[in-house]
Enzyme design. Structure first.
Site, short mmCIF file in Angstrom:
data_model
loop_
_atom_site.label_atom_id
_atom_site.label_comp_id
_atom_site.label_asym_id
_atom_site.label_seq_id
_atom_site.Cartn_x
_atom_site.Cartn_y
_atom_site.Cartn_z
N LYS A 1 27.91 -49.26 -3.87
CA LYS A 1 27.92 -49.87 -5.21
C LYS A 1 27.75 -48.85 -6.35
CE LYS A 1 26.62 -54.58 -3.98
NZ LYS A 1 27.65 -55.53 -4.33
N PHE B 1 23.03 -60.55 3.82
CA PHE B 1 24.41 -60.24 3.42
C PHE B 1 24.60 -58.74 3.54
CE2 PHE B 1 28.05 -59.17 0.96
CZ PHE B 1 28.90 -60.25 1.10
N ASP C 1 19.52 -51.42 4.37
CA ASP C 1 20.73 -51.60 3.55
C ASP C 1 20.31 -51.60 2.09
OD1 ASP C 1 22.80 -52.59 2.03
OD2 ASP C 1 23.38 -54.15 3.45
C1 LIG Z 1 23.22 -55.74 0.51
C2 LIG Z 1 24.69 -55.56 0.61
N1 LIG Z 1 25.21 -54.96 1.70
C3 LIG Z 1 26.52 -54.78 1.83
C4 LIG Z 1 27.41 -55.21 0.87
C5 LIG Z 1 28.89 -55.00 1.06
O1 LIG Z 1 29.37 -54.05 0.18
P1 LIG Z 1 30.95 -54.00 -0.13
O2 LIG Z 1 31.26 -55.23 -0.90
O3 LIG Z 1 31.12 -52.73 -0.91
O4 LIG Z 1 31.65 -53.95 1.18
C6 LIG Z 1 26.92 -55.84 -0.26
C7 LIG Z 1 27.86 -56.34 -1.29
O5 LIG Z 1 27.56 -57.17 -2.11
C8 LIG Z 1 25.53 -56.03 -0.39
O6 LIG Z 1 25.02 -56.63 -1.46
#
Ligand SMILES: Cc1ncc(COP(=O)(O)O)c(C=O)c1O
Length: 469
Positions: free
Chosen positions: A265, A150, A235
């Site tokens: 976040k 994700f 990430d």
């Molecule tokens: C590992 C990871 N990458 C990217 C994202 C995407 O972030 P955003 O919701 O701020 O676009 C999330 C969101 O939950 C995430 O958990």
């Protein structure tokens, strides 16, 4: 009439649900209503949400893992309010802002080995940035992502999503994106060997299912990427900023050589959307390669003063609250407490954690009657079983939790890292009671679950029928 926010919040405490239903997302509002999650919280503090009657709720979801420094953290609040009163000249655009320079410097100090920082408005924006930087700097198109990954829901990030449910119906997403097995070095090497891959983008611990890779996986993945001329993008949007007991989760694997690290976040302090992409000079020189190209990738709000203040304050607040240390201590207490229950409760298949990123996985029990109940519930819906835990945790024990993605039997806990001993005891005591009830079949816990499952099936059938008409 001047806008009176306090008054507005007081008056709106009742109709919030209706407003969402009428103007924002009625199906989401309805689904929260069906499982009893449509509560009114009017205040929040550290790991607690507080309702109109002053009742405290334990927030083990932490706004999807962004309140690492605690909700309404004093340091962040003070910094933001001082900032507003300072009336700065923010977002000049054709200028060199002080605060983004300071935040970049501060991030580089904490994450050595990077040269520049690109600021974003969200996590997905950071992932989009990494995709673009990797493609242009390697002059390759391919992007590898992992099964169950994700990385956000904008089009490029969605192309790297391991779950069909998110992608379905959105058409062709990103040419050259390819899925490989998570935690499988052999599969990664096969995919890299054609030398057409710009980047491998990976979560150091997957949010979906709280999957922790083997020791050495990230280190080895970094080596392989380097060997084949691919950028290794980590990430850390959910796992970073002390969540797992280190500043970054990849630090658990020793010396991991990433080319790009993406944060977001918790960098927001829970207030202002902000993300950061840390990267190296080689990449910089290929993206912002001339005066003409010096803003070839940018966004209007990218280095806004308010977001930068939130970032600087969030980092200070993490230091002040000794967040990494507390994540380790409380994570171990929580994890060990849950692990001890695994022996008594057949439905618990596994408990895994790093700091305060905890997964509780459920699986088919051994005894016949419970096994029959498990099979019937899963036959109704693969998403149902965990609701037998999340619903009573909220309804009976005032604890907010989440299932870690579609079609998983894992509950994920990513609370604020300011969690206390009392909070951990609150959670463990409640969870134990829910387990005791669930291990009685037949029983009220199961009746409620079957009722929800059957209603969900009915709704699914009627929406399929409506779509066909
Ligand atoms: C590992 C990871 N990458 C990217 C994202 C995407 O972030 P955003 O919701 O701020 O676009 C999330 C969101 O939950 C995430 O958990």
């Amino acid at each position: 009439m001047p806008l009176d926010i306090r008054r507005l919040l007081q008056d709106a405490a009742g109709p919030h649900h209706q407003l969402q239903s009428d103007h924002v997302n009625p199906r989401f509002a309805k689904s929260l209503n069906l499982i009893g999650f449509d509560r009114t919280y009017v205040n929040a503090e550290n790991a607690h949400l507080i309702d109109q009657n002053g009742e405290h709720y334990l927030d083990m979801l932490g706004g999807y893992g962004m309140f690492n420094m605690g909700r309404n953290n004093k340091t962040v609040r003070r910094a933001l309010s001082d900032f507003l009163n300072a009336e700065t000249a923010s977002l000049i655009q054709l200028g060199t802002p002080l605060l983004s320079g300071m935040l970049a410097q501060e991030l580089k100090r904490r994450i050595p080995g990077f040269d520049y920082v690109y600021f974003t408005n969200s996590g997905a924006d950071g992932v989009e940035t990494a995709i673009k930087f990797a493609r242009r700097s390697t002059q390759r198109e391919g992007i590898l992502y992992a099964s169950s990954a994700f990385h956000g829901l904008t089009t490029g990030a969605l192309a790297l999503n391991g779950a069909e449910i998110f992608r379905s119906g959105f058409g062709q997403l990103l040419p050259g994106s390819r899925k490989i097995n998570y935690n499988d070095i052999g599969h990664l090497e096969d995919a890299l060997s054609k030398r057409d891959v710009a980047a491998f983008i990976v979560e150091p611990i997957q949010g979906k299912g709280v999957t922790i890779p083997n020791v050495g996986y990230l280190r080895e993945a970094g080596h392989l990427c380097r060997q084949y001329g691919t950028l290794f993008v980590v990430d850390e949007i959910q796992t970073g900023l002390c969540r797992t007991g280190h500043f970054l989760a990849m630090d658990h694997d020793g010396d991991v050589e990433a080319d790009i690290v993406v944060l977001s976040k918790a960098l927001s302090g829970g207030y202002v959307p902000v993300g950061a992409v840390l990267y190296k000079k080689d990449v910089y020189n290929k993206i912002f390669s001339s005066f003409e190209d010096c803003v070839v990738h940018s966004s209007t709000f990218g280095q806004g003063d308010m977001a930068m203040v939130a970032g600087l304050a969030a980092l200070t607040a993490l230091d002040e609250s000794n967040a990494a240390h507390n994540a380790n201590i409380m994570g171990d207490r929580l994890g060990q407490g849950l692990l001890a229950m695994k022996k008594r409760f057949e439905f618990i298949a596994d408990v895994r954690w790093r700091g305060l990123m905890v997964g509780i996985e459920f699986g088919a029990p051994k005894s016949l009657s419970l096994r029959a109940a498990w099979s019937s519930v899963n036959a109704l819906s693969k998403d149902l079983f965990c609701q037998a835990i999340t619903i009573p945790l909220l309804a009976d024990h005032r604890i907010l939790t989440q299932v870690s993605g579609h079609r998983t039997n894992t509950i994920k806990l990513i609370p604020p890292l300011t969690l206390t001993d009392e909070d951990v005891t609150w959670f463990l005591t409640a969870f134990e009671k829910v387990m005791v009830d669930l291990h009685k079949f037949p029983g009220p816990a199961w009746e409620a679950l079957f009722r929800i499952g059957k209603n969900a099936v009915k709704r699914r059938e009627s929406s399929v029928q409506a779509a066909a008409e």
